[in-house]
Scaffold this motif. Structure first.
Motif, PDB file in Angstrom:
ATOM      1  N   LEU A 116       0.845  -1.191   0.000  1.00  0.00           N
ATOM      2  CA  LEU A 116       0.000   0.000   0.000  1.00  0.00           C
ATOM      3  C   LEU A 116       0.884   1.246   0.000  1.00  0.00           C
ATOM      4  CD1 LEU A 116      -2.934   1.127   0.265  1.00  0.00           C
ATOM      5  CD2 LEU A 116      -2.515   1.219   2.722  1.00  0.00           C
ATOM      6  N   VAL A 117       0.674   2.138  -0.952  1.00  0.00           N
ATOM      7  CA  VAL A 117       1.465   3.367  -1.057  1.00  0.00           C
ATOM      8  C   VAL A 117       0.871   4.370  -0.073  1.00  0.00           C
ATOM      9  CG1 VAL A 117       2.224   5.218  -2.587  1.00  0.00           C
ATOM     10  CG2 VAL A 117       2.028   2.879  -3.460  1.00  0.00           C
ATOM     11  N   PHE A 118       1.708   4.891   0.847  1.00  0.00           N
ATOM     12  CA  PHE A 118       1.218   5.779   1.895  1.00  0.00           C
ATOM     13  C   PHE A 118       0.962   7.206   1.396  1.00  0.00           C
ATOM     14  CE2 PHE A 118       3.765   2.742   4.617  1.00  0.00           C
ATOM     15  CZ  PHE A 118       2.656   2.008   4.992  1.00  0.00           C
ATOM     16  N   GLY A 119       1.721   7.660   0.431  1.00  0.00           N
ATOM     17  CA  GLY A 119       1.562   9.016  -0.091  1.00  0.00           C
ATOM     18  C   GLY A 119       1.079   8.973  -1.531  1.00  0.00           C
ATOM     19  N   ARG A 120       1.662   9.835  -2.343  1.00  0.00           N
ATOM     20  CA  ARG A 120       1.327   9.865  -3.776  1.00  0.00           C
ATOM     21  C   ARG A 120       2.226   8.891  -4.527  1.00  0.00           C
ATOM     22  NH1 ARG A 120      -1.570  14.499  -5.558  1.00  0.00           N
ATOM     23  NH2 ARG A 120      -0.841  13.860  -7.595  1.00  0.00           N
ATOM     24  N   ILE A 121       1.736   8.349  -5.605  1.00  0.00           N
ATOM     25  CA  ILE A 121       2.550   7.477  -6.454  1.00  0.00           C
ATOM     26  C   ILE A 121       3.454   8.370  -7.298  1.00  0.00           C
ATOM     27  CG2 ILE A 121       2.504   5.852  -8.371  1.00  0.00           C
ATOM     28  CD1 ILE A 121       0.027   4.617  -7.193  1.00  0.00           C
ATOM     29  N   THR A 122       4.761   8.227  -7.115  1.00  0.00           N
ATOM     30  CA  THR A 122       5.733   9.058  -7.832  1.00  0.00           C
ATOM     31  C   THR A 122       6.352   8.331  -9.016  1.00  0.00           C
ATOM     32  OG1 THR A 122       7.463   8.365  -6.310  1.00  0.00           O
ATOM     33  CG2 THR A 122       6.298  10.408  -5.781  1.00  0.00           C
ATOM     34  N   HIS A 123       6.208   7.019  -9.051  1.00  0.00           N
ATOM     35  CA  HIS A 123       6.708   6.205 -10.158  1.00  0.00           C
ATOM     36  C   HIS A 123       5.777   5.004 -10.283  1.00  0.00           C
ATOM     37  CE1 HIS A 123       8.329   3.512  -7.094  1.00  0.00           C
ATOM     38  NE2 HIS A 123       8.793   4.586  -6.502  1.00  0.00           N
ATOM     39  N   PRO A 124       5.678   4.390 -11.439  1.00  0.00           N
ATOM     40  CA  PRO A 124       4.753   3.263 -11.603  1.00  0.00           C
ATOM     41  C   PRO A 124       5.011   2.154 -10.581  1.00  0.00           C
ATOM     42  CG  PRO A 124       5.615   3.946 -13.723  1.00  0.00           C
ATOM     43  CD  PRO A 124       6.389   4.704 -12.682  1.00  0.00           C
ATOM     44  N   VAL A 125       3.918   1.621 -10.038  1.00  0.00           N
ATOM     45  CA  VAL A 125       3.993   0.503  -9.103  1.00  0.00           C
ATOM     46  C   VAL A 125       3.244  -0.679  -9.717  1.00  0.00           C
ATOM     47  CG1 VAL A 125       4.186   1.955  -7.047  1.00  0.00           C
ATOM     48  CG2 VAL A 125       1.929   1.252  -7.839  1.00  0.00           C
ATOM     49  N   THR A 126       3.558  -1.868  -9.249  1.00  0.00           N
ATOM     50  CA  THR A 126       2.907  -3.079  -9.762  1.00  0.00           C
ATOM     51  C   THR A 126       1.612  -3.315  -9.015  1.00  0.00           C
ATOM     52  OG1 THR A 126       5.060  -4.034 -10.282  1.00  0.00           O
ATOM     53  CG2 THR A 126       3.205  -5.553 -10.166  1.00  0.00           C
ATOM     54  N   CYS A 127       0.538  -3.473  -9.758  1.00  0.00           N
ATOM     55  CA  CYS A 127      -0.771  -3.753  -9.162  1.00  0.00           C
ATOM     56  C   CYS A 127      -0.723  -5.142  -8.529  1.00  0.00           C
ATOM     57  CB  CYS A 127      -1.859  -3.703 -10.223  1.00  0.00           C
ATOM     58  SG  CYS A 127      -3.474  -4.261  -9.613  1.00  0.00           S
ATOM     59  N   PRO A 128      -1.161  -5.283  -7.261  1.00  0.00           N
ATOM     60  CA  PRO A 128      -1.123  -6.592  -6.610  1.00  0.00           C
ATOM     61  C   PRO A 128      -2.163  -7.569  -7.164  1.00  0.00           C
ATOM     62  CG  PRO A 128      -2.122  -4.965  -5.169  1.00  0.00           C
ATOM     63  CD  PRO A 128      -1.614  -4.233  -6.363  1.00  0.00           C
ATOM     64  N   ARG A 129      -3.191  -7.054  -7.855  1.00  0.00           N
ATOM     65  CA  ARG A 129      -4.242  -7.928  -8.385  1.00  0.00           C
ATOM     66  C   ARG A 129      -3.904  -8.438  -9.778  1.00  0.00           C
ATOM     67  NH1 ARG A 129     -10.283  -5.787  -8.809  1.00  0.00           N
ATOM     68  NH2 ARG A 129     -10.164  -5.922  -6.560  1.00  0.00           N
ATOM     69  N   CYS A 130      -3.562  -7.529 -10.715  1.00  0.00           N
ATOM     70  CA  CYS A 130      -3.359  -7.950 -12.111  1.00  0.00           C
ATOM     71  C   CYS A 130      -1.902  -7.858 -12.577  1.00  0.00           C
ATOM     72  CB  CYS A 130      -4.245  -7.132 -13.039  1.00  0.00           C
ATOM     73  SG  CYS A 130      -3.748  -5.394 -13.198  1.00  0.00           S
ATOM     74  N   GLN A 131      -1.016  -7.373 -11.707  1.00  0.00           N
ATOM     75  CA  GLN A 131       0.420  -7.265 -11.987  1.00  0.00           C
ATOM     76  C   GLN A 131       0.768  -6.233 -13.060  1.00  0.00           C
ATOM     77  OE1 GLN A 131       2.432  -8.983  -9.828  1.00  0.00           O
ATOM     78  NE2 GLN A 131       0.456  -9.492  -8.971  1.00  0.00           N
ATOM     79  N   ALA A 132      -0.177  -5.351 -13.419  1.00  0.00           N
ATOM     80  CA  ALA A 132       0.099  -4.296 -14.404  1.00  0.00           C
ATOM     81  C   ALA A 132       0.846  -3.146 -13.728  1.00  0.00           C
ATOM     82  CB  ALA A 132      -1.213  -3.781 -14.999  1.00  0.00           C
ATOM     83  N   ALA A 133       1.626  -2.410 -14.497  1.00  0.00           N
ATOM     84  CA  ALA A 133       2.308  -1.219 -13.981  1.00  0.00           C
ATOM     85  C   ALA A 133       1.291  -0.083 -13.929  1.00  0.00           C
ATOM     86  CB  ALA A 133       3.481  -0.847 -14.866  1.00  0.00           C
TER      87      ALA A 133
END
Length: 196
Positions: A116-133
């Motif tokens: 879980l990202v605590f602040g703002r997303i500053t770079h692409p993260v991997t979705c835990p459900r579908c693994q997409a960026a």
């Protein structure tokens, strides 16, 4: 304060030996001895009868030239780390993740366990459900990625939360119907939402 000539540590004005490395702080004391230091071959000066200290490495010696079993300077140096730790800045405070309750550094960008990202997303993260960026608060598949977005959906009826896809459910279940992960109580998340 007296700077140590060997390690540059600051010492009290009354100190005779450096409390960090054990070196003599001034040239006051006994004469240089004829015997070299057995550890490094440096010059040895008599400092406390019957002891002497190597002027190169700080090794304390008995009058016969053997390493001294103990010395006031070395004892002070051994105690210095504890004093330094007591006066050092406190360790960074930990904060538990409101979803999975894993302790994280206060400055952590995301939970080390559930992602879980605590602040703002500053770079692409991997979705835990579908693994997409993903570079947004919510993935196209519907998984919530940031704490701020998750808090938008939290209300008193929420009973369980999925630590994987961050799904929220008002019905008590054991397994997430969306991703199959084991669900957790939403109590800590509701508590967090009520204070933020």
């Amino acid at each position: 304060m007296i700077p140590c000539p060997k390690c540059s540590a600051e010492n009290d004005d009354q100190a005779r030996c450096c409390d960090q490395c054990g070196s003599r702080l001034s040239e006051e004391g006994g004469p240089l001895l004829e015997m070299p230091c057995p550890a490094c071959d440096g010059d040895v000066r008599e400092v406390l009868v019957p002891m002497a200290v190597c002027q190169e490495c700080g090794l304390h010696l008995s009058a016969d030239g053997s390493p001294a079993p103990s010395s006031p300077c070395r004892e002070a140096a051994a105690e210095a780390p504890a004093e330094t730790a007591a006066t050092a800045e406190p360790a960074e405070e930990e904060r538990p993740c409101p979803v999975c309750e894993t302790p994280n550094r206060g400055s952590a960008e995301a939970c080390t366990t559930c992602g879980l990202v605590f602040g703002r997303i500053t770079h692409p993260v991997t979705c835990p459900r579908c693994q997409a960026a993903c570079g947004d608060d919510k993935c196209d598949c519907g998984a919530v990625l940031t704490l701020s977005k998750l808090l938008e959906y939290v209300d008193p009826s929420i009973k369980v939360v999925c630590p994987s896809c961050k799904g929220l459910f008002s019905k008590k279940m054991d397994v997430c119907p969306d991703c199959g992960a084991a669900l957790r109580s939403a109590e800590s998340l509701r508590s967090f939402a009520s204070t933020h």
